[in-house]
Design a protein around this motif. Structure first.
Motif, PDB file in Angstrom:
ATOM      1  N   ILE A  26      -4.421   1.117  13.457  1.00 21.03           N
ATOM      2  CA  ILE A  26      -3.378   2.050  13.045  1.00 21.03           C
ATOM      3  C   ILE A  26      -2.755   2.657  14.303  1.00 21.03           C
ATOM      4  O   ILE A  26      -3.458   3.158  15.178  1.00 21.03           O
ATOM      5  CB  ILE A  26      -3.950   3.176  12.153  1.00 21.03           C
TER       6      ILE A  26
ATOM      7  N   GLY B 153      -5.417  -4.119   4.667  1.00 22.41           N
ATOM      8  CA  GLY B 153      -4.743  -3.435   5.756  1.00 22.41           C
ATOM      9  C   GLY B 153      -5.002  -4.119   7.074  1.00 22.41           C
ATOM     10  O   GLY B 153      -5.979  -4.856   7.231  1.00 22.41           O
TER      11      GLY B 153
ATOM     12  N   ASP C 128      -7.113  -3.576  -1.686  1.00 21.63           N
ATOM     13  CA  ASP C 128      -6.001  -3.573  -0.744  1.00 21.63           C
ATOM     14  C   ASP C 128      -6.375  -4.291   0.554  1.00 21.63           C
ATOM     15  O   ASP C 128      -7.554  -4.401   0.905  1.00 21.63           O
ATOM     16  CB  ASP C 128      -5.589  -2.139  -0.396  1.00 21.63           C
TER      17      ASP C 128
ATOM     18  N   VAL D  56       1.593   3.279  11.166  1.00 20.05           N
ATOM     19  CA  VAL D  56       1.577   2.039  10.398  1.00 20.05           C
ATOM     20  C   VAL D  56       0.315   1.259  10.745  1.00 20.05           C
ATOM     21  O   VAL D  56      -0.312   1.482  11.780  1.00 20.05           O
ATOM     22  CB  VAL D  56       2.836   1.171  10.649  1.00 20.05           C
ATOM     23  N   GLN D  57      -0.032   0.344   9.867  1.00 24.17           N
ATOM     24  CA  GLN D  57      -1.263  -0.444   9.979  1.00 24.17           C
ATOM     25  C   GLN D  57      -0.908  -1.918   9.784  1.00 24.17           C
ATOM     26  O   GLN D  57      -1.291  -2.536   8.801  1.00 24.17           O
ATOM     27  CB  GLN D  57      -2.262   0.034   8.920  1.00 24.17           C
TER      28      GLN D  57
ATOM     29  N   VAL E 124       0.849  -1.190   0.000  1.00 25.26           N
ATOM     30  CA  VAL E 124       0.000   0.000   0.000  1.00 25.26           C
ATOM     31  C   VAL E 124       0.889   1.245   0.000  1.00 25.26           C
ATOM     32  O   VAL E 124       1.817   1.363   0.799  1.00 25.26           O
ATOM     33  CB  VAL E 124      -0.926   0.010   1.244  1.00 25.26           C
TER      34      VAL E 124
ATOM     35  N   THR F 141      -0.710  -4.754   0.261  1.00 28.09           N
ATOM     36  CA  THR F 141      -1.020  -4.857   1.680  1.00 28.09           C
ATOM     37  C   THR F 141      -0.174  -3.867   2.468  1.00 28.09           C
ATOM     38  O   THR F 141       0.814  -3.335   1.961  1.00 28.09           O
ATOM     39  CB  THR F 141      -0.763  -6.278   2.233  1.00 28.09           C
ATOM     40  N   THR F 142      -0.580  -3.645   3.698  1.00 22.07           N
ATOM     41  CA  THR F 142       0.243  -2.841   4.594  1.00 22.07           C
ATOM     42  C   THR F 142       1.367  -3.705   5.155  1.00 22.07           C
ATOM     43  O   THR F 142       1.481  -4.888   4.843  1.00 22.07           O
ATOM     44  CB  THR F 142      -0.623  -2.256   5.725  1.00 22.07           C
ATOM     45  N   GLN F 143       2.204  -3.126   5.977  1.00 27.46           N
ATOM     46  CA  GLN F 143       3.388  -3.826   6.500  1.00 27.46           C
ATOM     47  C   GLN F 143       2.979  -5.012   7.385  1.00 27.46           C
ATOM     48  O   GLN F 143       1.947  -4.972   8.056  1.00 27.46           O
ATOM     49  CB  GLN F 143       4.265  -2.869   7.318  1.00 27.46           C
TER      50      GLN F 143
ATOM     51  N   ASN G 137       0.967   5.303   3.353  1.00 26.24           N
ATOM     52  CA  ASN G 137       1.163   3.857   3.517  1.00 26.24           C
ATOM     53  C   ASN G 137      -0.011   3.170   4.207  1.00 26.24           C
ATOM     54  O   ASN G 137       0.061   1.982   4.521  1.00 26.24           O
ATOM     55  CB  ASN G 137       2.431   3.606   4.336  1.00 26.24           C
ATOM     56  N   LEU G 138      -1.100   3.906   4.425  1.00 28.70           N
ATOM     57  CA  LEU G 138      -2.245   3.382   5.174  1.00 28.70           C
ATOM     58  C   LEU G 138      -3.455   3.168   4.271  1.00 28.70           C
ATOM     59  O   LEU G 138      -3.599   3.826   3.239  1.00 28.70           O
ATOM     60  CB  LEU G 138      -2.629   4.349   6.295  1.00 28.70           C
ATOM     61  N   THR G 139      -4.324   2.261   4.682  1.00 30.08           N
ATOM     62  CA  THR G 139      -5.585   2.038   3.972  1.00 30.08           C
ATOM     63  C   THR G 139      -6.695   1.799   4.993  1.00 30.08           C
ATOM     64  O   THR G 139      -7.193   0.678   5.159  1.00 30.08           O
ATOM     65  CB  THR G 139      -5.462   0.883   2.956  1.00 30.08           C
TER      66      THR G 139
END
Length: 252
Positions: free
Chosen positions: A189, A185, A183, A157-158, A95, A127-129, A227-229
């Motif tokens: 967060i 996530g 996406d 971050v998420q 993301v 995807t997020t981290q 970087n977030l969703t």
């Protein structure tokens, strides 16, 4: 059942994808430089043609922040064209690769564009981290003999469970391509400072955390939340639950 190639199939995410696909009855070929059956070097394409023969689906998990993902993708695309049987290349992306000018993200975005322009069937999941990436990052910084521990100020971050991403990739590893899919996530967060404190507490380390302001366009984009969703917070496992499940032990 399909014949499926998984690049990076011995890695953190790839290994989980391989397990899930084999459990579903697919023939899975694990591609890596150290694989016994299908040794492949994506950096120069060696071994790809033999591994690709007769395959219908490729799940592309191999990646490195050291650079060269675009070169590897080029070799993969050309081998898929030569094979003539591949109908879907499933790619795991991140993301924010299109809005955060961070080197690794920029290359991941270039790979997305290469796949979309290849004329092959593709499926792209951002995807997020992963939880463990956050943990490893804090771990690495914690080794620096600086008190307090510096973490980027204002960066949120998420994080998401790698197991949940593996589940989704296994679902997408079908002969019919789906293009850019929704996406994924994580469920919550938090700032890196908050997660850093949680991780240090869970691992028994008494270190104060300092929110360090940084400079640059990439840092600004992270602070803006590129970087977030939040509208796709589909993950189930929180970072706190991840820490409990991994049985975090006190570390020096």
């Amino acid at each position: 059942m399909s014949t499926i190639l998984v690049t990076g199939g011995t890695g953190n995410l790839g290994g989980l994808v391989v397990t899930r696909l084999r459990a579903a009855g697919h023939e899975v070929r694990v591609l890596s430089r150290r694989a016994e059956d299908h040794p492949v070097d994506l950096r120069d394409g060696s071994g790809l043609d033999a591994a690709m023969a007769g395959a219908e689906v490729v799940v592309h998990c191999a990646s490195t922040p050291r650079g060269g993902d675009d070169v590897a993708a080029g070799h993969l695309i050309e081998a898929a064209r030569r094979a003539g049987t591949v109908t879907n290349i499933v790619y795991i992306s991140i993301v924010g690769v299109d809005v955060v000018p961070f080197g690794y993200y920029t290359v991941k975005h270039e790979v997305e564009r290469m796949l979309e322009a290849s004329g092959l069937g593709v499926t792209i999941l951002r995807t997020t981290q992963f939880h463990d990436l956050v943990a490893r990052s804090v771990d690495a910084l914690a080794k620096v003999p600086v008190v307090p521990l510096p973490l980027p100020k204002g960066v949120r971050v998420q994080p998401i469970a790698v197991e949940e991403v593996a589940d989704r990739l296994a679902e997408l590893a079908v002969p019919a391509p789906a293009g850019r899919v929704t996406d994924m996530g994580g469920p919550e967060i938090h700032t890196l400072v908050e997660l850093g404190r949680s991780y240090l507490a869970a691992t028994g380390r008494r270190r104060r955390v300092f929110a360090l302001p940084l400079a640059g366009k990439a840092y600004a984009a992270f602070r803006r939340g590129g970087n977030l969703t939040p509208s796709h917070a589909v993950g189930k496992t929180t970072f706190g639950e991840y820490l409990k499940s991994r049985g975090a032990q006190a570390e020096g």
